[in-house]
Design a protein around this motif. Structure first.
Motif, PDB file in Angstrom:
ATOM      1  N   SER A 233       8.227  13.974   8.007  1.00 20.38           N
ATOM      2  CA  SER A 233       7.459  15.218   8.077  1.00 20.38           C
ATOM      3  C   SER A 233       6.590  15.302   6.836  1.00 20.38           C
ATOM      4  CB  SER A 233       8.388  16.433   8.129  1.00 20.38           C
ATOM      5  OG  SER A 233       9.258  16.347   9.233  1.00 20.38           O
ATOM      6  N   LEU A 234       5.455  15.960   6.993  1.00 22.78           N
ATOM      7  CA  LEU A 234       4.471  16.066   5.921  1.00 22.78           C
ATOM      8  C   LEU A 234       4.205  17.532   5.623  1.00 22.78           C
ATOM      9  CD1 LEU A 234       2.345  14.487   4.178  1.00 22.78           C
ATOM     10  CD2 LEU A 234       0.803  14.726   6.111  1.00 22.78           C
ATOM     11  N   TYR A 235       4.331  17.893   4.350  1.00 24.89           N
ATOM     12  CA  TYR A 235       4.028  19.246   3.884  1.00 24.89           C
ATOM     13  C   TYR A 235       3.047  19.132   2.718  1.00 24.89           C
ATOM     14  CZ  TYR A 235       8.194  20.109   6.643  1.00 24.89           C
ATOM     15  OH  TYR A 235       9.113  20.148   7.658  1.00 24.89           O
ATOM     16  N   SER A 236       2.594  20.237   2.182  1.00 16.40           N
ATOM     17  CA  SER A 236       1.541  20.189   1.168  1.00 16.40           C
ATOM     18  C   SER A 236       1.932  19.383  -0.073  1.00 16.40           C
ATOM     19  CB  SER A 236       1.112  21.604   0.767  1.00 16.40           C
ATOM     20  OG  SER A 236       2.199  22.291   0.200  1.00 16.40           O
ATOM     21  N   SER A 237       3.145  19.490  -0.556  1.00 18.37           N
ATOM     22  CA  SER A 237       3.550  18.724  -1.731  1.00 18.37           C
ATOM     23  C   SER A 237       4.893  18.021  -1.513  1.00 18.37           C
ATOM     24  CB  SER A 237       3.629  19.632  -2.960  1.00 18.37           C
ATOM     25  OG  SER A 237       4.594  20.638  -2.738  1.00 18.37           O
ATOM     26  N   LEU A 238       5.182  17.713  -0.258  1.00 11.90           N
ATOM     27  CA  LEU A 238       6.481  17.137   0.079  1.00 11.90           C
ATOM     28  C   LEU A 238       6.360  16.195   1.266  1.00 11.90           C
ATOM     29  CD1 LEU A 238       9.679  17.191   0.022  1.00 11.90           C
ATOM     30  CD2 LEU A 238       9.483  19.102   1.615  1.00 11.90           C
ATOM     31  N   TRP A 239       6.974  15.023   1.120  1.00  8.90           N
ATOM     32  CA  TRP A 239       7.185  14.131   2.259  1.00  8.90           C
ATOM     33  C   TRP A 239       8.678  14.141   2.539  1.00  8.90           C
ATOM     34  CZ3 TRP A 239       4.336   9.513  -0.428  1.00  8.90           C
ATOM     35  CH2 TRP A 239       2.968   9.771  -0.460  1.00  8.90           C
ATOM     36  N   ALA A 240       9.069  14.516   3.746  1.00 10.49           N
ATOM     37  CA  ALA A 240      10.478  14.555   4.131  1.00 10.49           C
ATOM     38  C   ALA A 240      10.752  13.397   5.090  1.00 10.49           C
ATOM     39  CB  ALA A 240      10.806  15.885   4.801  1.00 10.49           C
ATOM     40  N   ILE A 241      11.811  12.671   4.820  1.00 14.02           N
ATOM     41  CA  ILE A 241      12.194  11.531   5.652  1.00 14.02           C
ATOM     42  C   ILE A 241      13.671  11.690   6.004  1.00 14.02           C
ATOM     43  CG2 ILE A 241      12.419   9.021   5.780  1.00 14.02           C
ATOM     44  CD1 ILE A 241      10.252   8.921   3.509  1.00 14.02           C
ATOM     45  N   ASP A 242      13.974  11.707   7.296  1.00 13.97           N
ATOM     46  CA  ASP A 242      15.345  11.790   7.781  1.00 13.97           C
ATOM     47  C   ASP A 242      15.640  10.522   8.576  1.00 13.97           C
ATOM     48  OD1 ASP A 242      15.569  14.355   6.733  1.00 13.97           O
ATOM     49  OD2 ASP A 242      14.975  15.304   8.610  1.00 13.97           O
ATOM     50  N   ILE A 243      16.780   9.910   8.310  1.00 16.09           N
ATOM     51  CA  ILE A 243      17.159   8.671   8.978  1.00 16.09           C
ATOM     52  C   ILE A 243      18.571   8.835   9.532  1.00 16.09           C
ATOM     53  CG2 ILE A 243      17.554   6.197   8.702  1.00 16.09           C
ATOM     54  CD1 ILE A 243      15.500   6.310   6.387  1.00 16.09           C
ATOM     55  N   ASP A 244      18.725   8.571  10.824  1.00 19.75           N
ATOM     56  CA  ASP A 244      20.032   8.646  11.477  1.00 19.75           C
ATOM     57  C   ASP A 244      20.816   7.376  11.191  1.00 19.75           C
ATOM     58  OD1 ASP A 244      19.404  11.066  12.633  1.00 19.75           O
ATOM     59  OD2 ASP A 244      18.820  10.222  14.555  1.00 19.75           O
TER      60      ASP A 244
END
Length: 137
Positions: free
Chosen positions: A6-17
């Motif tokens: 996921s992409l936000y203004s000052s954050l990259w979020a990565i979720d891995i199962d």
């Protein structure tokens, strides 16, 4: 294996199962096993995360960043000690650097890696590695 970026203004979020191999397990095996595990996290999960971030419009970040990470589990059994998935985080950050989304992962740019306590999600099918890359200070 499922990767969700996921992409936000000052954050990259990565979720891995997936549950990474612990540092204890990595060190108990030879370097060839460690290499295969690093390649899985860097070249499989990492490449997928980069592809998704680019599809979402991520652009290279040339400044400082920090990493926050935690594991969410589906039960109370078999939790990793905090920080024991460092190898997986290093491999993911290496992929972001290799693909040019981050300049470098040395102390001039990477100013913190925080391993946080996760939670329990009884509806989850497998453990989830959560990674937030905070861009800027």
């Amino acid at each position: 294996m499922t990767v969700q970026a996921s992409l936000y203004s000052s954050l990259w979020a990565i979720d891995i199962d997936a549950k990474p191999r612990s540092l204890n397990q990595e060190r108990a095996q030879g370097r060839f096993s460690r290499s295969a595990d690093t390649k899985l996290w860097r070249d499989t999960y990492g490449e997928e995360a980069v592809a998704q971030l680019l599809d979402l419009g991520a652009t290279p970040h040339e400044g400082e960043f920090r990493v926050e990470t935690w594991m969410d589990y589906h039960s109370n059994a078999h939790h990793l000690d905090l920080g024991n998935w460092y190898g997986a985080i290093k491999a993911l950050v290496d992929r972001l650097v290799l693909d040019g989304l981050l300049v470098e992962d040395n102390p001039d740019y990477l100013y913190g890696v925080n391993f946080l306590k996760g939670g329990i999600d009884p509806d989850a099918v497998s453990p989830q590695l959560r990674v937030n890359i905070w861009l800027g200070t």
